[in-house]
Scaffold this active site. Structure first.
Site, short mmCIF file in Angstrom:
data_model
loop_
_atom_site.label_atom_id
_atom_site.label_comp_id
_atom_site.label_asym_id
_atom_site.label_seq_id
_atom_site.Cartn_x
_atom_site.Cartn_y
_atom_site.Cartn_z
N PHE A 138 -5.74 8.68 -72.68
CA PHE A 138 -4.80 9.60 -71.72
C PHE A 138 -3.88 8.70 -70.94
O PHE A 138 -4.54 7.83 -70.34
CB PHE A 138 -6.06 10.26 -70.79
N ASP A 223 -3.14 0.25 -70.14
CA ASP A 223 -3.22 1.27 -69.16
C ASP A 223 -4.57 0.94 -68.44
O ASP A 223 -5.39 1.68 -68.77
CB ASP A 223 -2.86 2.53 -69.74
N LYS A 252 -3.98 5.01 -59.77
CA LYS A 252 -4.77 5.70 -58.97
C LYS A 252 -5.52 4.88 -57.81
O LYS A 252 -5.27 5.33 -56.61
CB LYS A 252 -6.17 5.93 -59.96
C1 LIG Z 1 -5.01 9.53 -64.58
C2 LIG Z 1 -4.19 8.58 -65.52
C3 LIG Z 1 -3.11 8.47 -65.59
C4 LIG Z 1 -2.11 9.39 -64.90
O1 LIG Z 1 -1.96 9.05 -63.80
P1 LIG Z 1 -1.18 10.23 -62.96
O2 LIG Z 1 -1.16 9.52 -61.51
O3 LIG Z 1 -1.99 11.48 -62.73
O4 LIG Z 1 0.22 10.22 -63.31
C5 LIG Z 1 -2.70 7.85 -66.75
N1 LIG Z 1 -3.52 6.89 -67.44
C6 LIG Z 1 -4.82 6.87 -67.09
C7 LIG Z 1 -5.62 5.78 -67.83
C8 LIG Z 1 -5.36 7.72 -66.23
O5 LIG Z 1 -6.60 7.75 -66.02
#
Ligand SMILES: *Cc1c(COP(=O)(O)O)cnc(C)c1O
Length: 391
Positions: A138, A223, A252
């Site tokens: 994700f 990420d 986050k």
């Molecule tokens: C939540 C998340 C995202 C997206 O972040 P947003 O601030 O909602 O755009 C991207 N990568 C990972 C691993 C995430 O958990």
């Protein structure tokens, strides 16, 4: 006004894109929240790993309020104090040499994708633009970060995409080798897939990816939007895997509840983007940066980070003693819980909320992402509700 008023009008006036719990949160302190009617909840969610210091941590509130009263925004055509202070602290603490500030995780990943494509085309010609990501990953909801996300469920209805992504299963080195050719400029992975169900990558696989990228002179992007900023027990989770990615993205938990994203770059990647190659009106917002600076201060200078692993271990030990719990995944205070299959995660989460405990789900698992400074009392209170709900 009662909970019901807000729930009704949310459904009426806000686009229906979220399947929400039946809770209208109004305020909180530490890891305890209250709804509009005054009902109390122990919060094992921190938003979704965002309120890293819980609700309204005093030092964080002071820093954010002081900045809001001093200067709330200025354009990136000027220098500003909080950005510089945060950038220096973040780079020194992580070992990276440069940072680009965005406003969210998806945007941080978009920035990383742009760096990778420019690195590829600068060094290897105009076709070197493809990025390998993992199935079940994700990376966000914007069109490119959505395409980077290796899950068909999120893709349907949103074609056409821009192209340029190839997907391989997690921990599959042969598939990675097979997906590679001279048009690949980067590999981007999560170390623990969060939305994918709290699935940690094997250490050997991550090391393989790191060495593979080095050998092929392509970028290794991690990420850490969910795993970063202390969530798993170290400031960056990559340290626990023994690798130093060319780019790490954060978001986050970084600013403790304010919008921010960060693209951390090393010596190799820090100079790839030049004037007007990238930008953001809100990126590096002074209030968000002041909040993030306070978060790093609490984590690194006030000892919050030191206790994260021990708290995670305590959660795991207590959870394993619950008969309905079959398995626990994740790292530190990123906790995925597989329940006996007579339980459905979404039903349990709803029942927890009814009983005063806020939890998340991830695929078929229950997921806890508690504030990093949660107290033992709050952990015990929450776990006792969890046990009761599971009967
Ligand atoms: C939540 C998340 C995202 C997206 O972040 P947003 O601030 O909602 O755009 C991207 N990568 C990972 C691993 C995430 O958990």
């Amino acid at each position: 006004m009662t909970n019901e008023y807000y729930i009704e009008n949310d459904k009426k006036y806000i686009a229906n894109t979220y399947k929400r719990q039946n809770v209208v949160l109004a305020r909180g302190k530490g890891s305890t929240a209250y709804d509009v009617d005054g009902k109390k909840y122990i919060d094992f969610t921190s938003g979704i790993g965002v309120n890293s210091l819980g609700y309204c941590n005093e030092n964080w509130v002071s820093a954010v309020c002081a900045q809001a009263q001093t200067m709330q925004h200025t354009s990136n055509i000027f220098y500003s104090v909080p950005d510089v202070l945060l950038a220096e602290k973040l780079c020194k603490a992580t070992g990276y040499s440069k940072v680009f500030f965005a406003n969210s995780g998806a945007e941080a990943n978009e920035g990383a994708i742009k760096v990778a494509r420019k690195y590829g085309t600068d060094n290897k010609g105009k076709d070197c633009v493809n990025i390998i990501t993992l199935k079940n990953s994700f990376h966000g909801r914007t069109i490119a970060s959505l395409e980077a996300t290796g899950q068909d469920v999120f893709h349907k209805n949103f074609y056409p995409f821009t192209g340029g992504f190839r997907y391989v299963p997690i921990n599959d080195t042969a598939a990675l080798e097979k997906a590679f050719d001279n048009t690949v400029c980067a590999v981007m992975i999560e170390l623990v897939q969060g939305e994918g169900g709290v699935v940690a990558a094997d250490k050997d696989f991550v090391k393989f990816v790191y060495n593979f990228c080095k050998e092929k002179d392509i970028l290794f992007i991690v990420d850490e939007v969910q795993t970063g900023v202390g969530r798993t027990g170290t400031l960056l989770t990559s340290r626990q895997f023994g690798v130093i990615p060319d780019i790490t993205t954060l978001a986050k938990g970084l600013a403790g509840g304010l919008p921010i994203g960060a693209v951390l770059m090393n010596e190799k990647t820090g100079g790839v983007l030049g004037f007007s190659d990238h930008g953001s009106t809100f990126g590096g917002n002074p209030v968000s940066c002041a909040g993030a600076y306070a978060v790093l201060g609490e984590l690194l200078d006030k000892g919050v980070l030191e206790d994260v692993s021990a708290k995670g271990d305590y959660f795991r030990k207590e959870l394993m003693a619950i008969p309905a719990v079959e398995d626990i995944s994740g790292l530190g205070m990123m906790i995925g819980i597989t329940l006996n299959d007579k339980y459905k995660a979404a039903d349990i989460a709803a029942k927890c909320a009814e009983n005063g405990l806020l939890v998340l789900t991830a695929k078929t698992k229950i997921r806890f992402l508690p504030p990093l400074n949660i107290t033992k009392e709050e952990i015990d209170e929450g776990l006792s509700i969890f046990k009761n709900v599971l009967g």
